[in-house]
Motif scaffolding. Structure first.
Motif: not given
Length: 97
Positions: A22-23, A26, A29-30, A35-36, A39, A50, A52, A74
């Motif tokens: 998962f990390p 991030l 996404r950013e 912005q997460v 989670a 989580w 977002v 991605r």
């Protein structure tokens, strides 16, 4: 700001695999402006929840999400995805407190 709440059912015994991966998602996404917000792993029930967010309305969120989903950045992250999500619920949420 628009918030998307994402809840995944993780296959039994696979939470550690998912949490290791998962990390890596991030930064991508950013990069697209997300912005997460949080989670949370609930290992007892094999769920991962989580949220977002993205500045703008739901239409803007959907537009950016389409670009994010189609991006090579991605795709690279998902090359190592452990493929352990058995089910998911995804929807837009709003604060009520």
């Amino acid at each position: 700001m628009t918030v998307q709440l994402r809840r995944y059912e993780i296959e039994p015994g696979r939470m550690a695999d998912f949490l290791e991966w998962f990390p890596t998602l991030l930064p991508v996404r950013e990069h697209f402006g997300f912005q997460v917000l949080f989670a949370l792993a609930e290992e007892e029930h094999s769920t991962f929840t989580w949220a977002v967010s993205l500045d703008g309305d739901e239409a803007a969120f959907r537009e950016v999400e389409e670009r994010y989903t189609a991006s090579p950045e991605r795709a690279r992250v998902f090359e190592t995805f452990p493929d352990c999500v058995a089910g998911k619920e995804i929807g837009f949420a709003r604060s009520v407190v």
